[in-house]
Design an enzyme around this catalytic site. Structure first.
Site, short mmCIF file in Angstrom:
data_model
loop_
_atom_site.label_atom_id
_atom_site.label_comp_id
_atom_site.label_asym_id
_atom_site.label_seq_id
_atom_site.Cartn_x
_atom_site.Cartn_y
_atom_site.Cartn_z
N SER A 1 0.84 -1.21 0.00
CA SER A 1 0.00 0.00 0.00
C SER A 1 0.87 1.25 0.00
O SER A 1 0.57 2.23 -0.69
CB SER A 1 -0.98 0.00 1.17
OG SER A 1 -0.31 0.16 2.40
N ASP B 1 7.16 2.18 6.05
CA ASP B 1 6.86 1.68 4.69
C ASP B 1 6.94 2.82 3.67
O ASP B 1 7.56 2.68 2.61
CB ASP B 1 5.46 1.05 4.64
CG ASP B 1 5.35 -0.21 5.47
OD1 ASP B 1 6.26 -0.47 6.28
OD2 ASP B 1 4.36 -0.94 5.32
C1 MEV Z 1 4.46 -2.95 8.76
O1 MEV Z 1 5.14 -3.06 7.52
C2 MEV Z 1 5.43 -2.61 9.84
C3 MEV Z 1 4.84 -2.44 11.22
O2 MEV Z 1 5.92 -2.14 12.10
C4 MEV Z 1 3.78 -1.35 11.28
C5 MEV Z 1 4.36 0.05 11.13
O3 MEV Z 1 5.55 0.25 11.24
O4 MEV Z 1 3.53 0.97 10.91
C6 MEV Z 1 4.20 -3.74 11.74
#
Ligand code: MEV
Length: 313
Positions: A99, A138
């Site tokens: 996403s 991300d």
């Molecule tokens: C998701 O790719 C990574 C998590 O640490 C959530 C985040 O960092 O927002 C699980």
């Protein structure tokens, strides 16, 4: 002429979940990602089309993708109606930042001259619709690529990769919701505060050592640190039997370390391998047990995401 833009997917090597609470995470951008193409419309409203997913929405629709598109458009300075066509080659809900890659590709194609920070901010408006209160790792990696140490609210720290890092990424076959996994861990933290905080502190130490290992080109140590991170994530109920099985198969086939990557509860597993032949062995072992996967290289000193563009729409 239509404008196009690309954004990469991401693999968190160490530090997922703890990063939501301010612990740094070590992450790399990968070639697979998302591509967006924008064409100007004579009249509105704008439209978002994601071909492979059979999605075609307008900003006022009630679909989550429509709401995210609206949030991104509202945060941008774009006023002209557009059709934005997107293609993604990452599994949604797979922990590879699908996403965020789409959000960054759309932000880039809408605002081709925006800085990486501005693109990240637009992508975060998109991301919040799906993930509530994401750490931002991300979107940051999708916008920058390369290897980075990400800490919530701080400038990105670029990590110099000494020698190529060869990774195998395998899909456990179950999509997971980042929001549900993050909320689940928040509930566990309310009940077992000390246990979760101790795990986060241990992860902080692993991440800081992992950074040194990447910079020194010490892949054996990096692999061991990934294994330890996986143990801690398992202790926080974020792993699954399929992920554990995939990690075991990867280690037996010669991987230096293996763990879940991203939110867990399904999604993808990442294995660090010492050579192309070990990558083939890991991928075959996974395939024999019904898990799809691919190999990817994080080249030394890759800092920029390919960023093509035609005329602005
Ligand atoms: C998701 O790719 C990574 C998590 O640490 C959530 C985040 O960092 O927002 C699980």
């Amino acid at each position: 002429m239509a404008a196009t833009a690309h954004a990469c997917g991401k693999v968190i090597l160490l530090g997922e979940h703890a990063v939501v609470y301010g612990v740094p995470a070590l992450a790399v951008g990968i070639d697979r990602g998302a591509r967006a193409r924008a064409s100007a419309l004579d009249e509105g409203p704008s439209r978002l089309v994601i071909g492979g997913w059979n999605v075609s929405v307008r900003p006022d629709d009630s679909h989550d993708l429509a709401r995210a598109f609206r949030a991104l458009l509202d945060a941008s300075s774009s006023t002209r109606p557009l059709t934005v066509d997107v293609e993604a080659d990452l599994p949604p809900g797979g922990g590879l930042g699908c996403s965020a890659a789409i959000g960054v590709a759309i932000a880039r194609v809408i605002e081709p001259h925006a800085s990486a920070e501005a693109v990240q901010a637009l992508a975060m408006a998109w991301e919040r619709v799906f993930h509530g209160n994401p750490s931002g790792v991300d979107a940051a990696v999708a916008a920058r690529g390369g290897c980075v140490l990400y800490r919530k609210g701080e400038a990105l720290d670029t990590v110099r990769v000494r020698g190529p890092l060869q990774l195998c990424i395998g899909n456990s076959g179950l999509a997971s919701s980042t929001k549900a996994m993050v909320d689940g861990l928040a509930r566990l933290r309310e009940r077992k505060h000390d246990l979760v905080e101790r795990s986060f502190e241990a992860i902080r130490t692993l991440v800081s050592n992992a950074r040194l290992a990447v910079e020194a080109g010490d892949r054996s140590t990096l692999g061991r640190l990934m294994d330890l991170n996986q143990m801690l994530l398992g202790g926080l109920f974020l792993s699954t039997p399929e992920i554990e099985h995939m990690c075991g198969l990867a280690r037996e086939a010669g991987a230096l370390g293996a763990k879940l990557t991203g939110a867990g509860g399904g999604g993808c597993t990442v294995a660090l391998v010492p050579s192309r032949s070990t990558a083939d062995a890991v991928l075959s072992a996974w395939r024999r047990e019904g898990f799809d996967g691919f190999a990817t290289n994080v080249a030394a000193d890759v800092m920029a995401v390919p960023h093509e563009s035609g005329a602005a729409p």
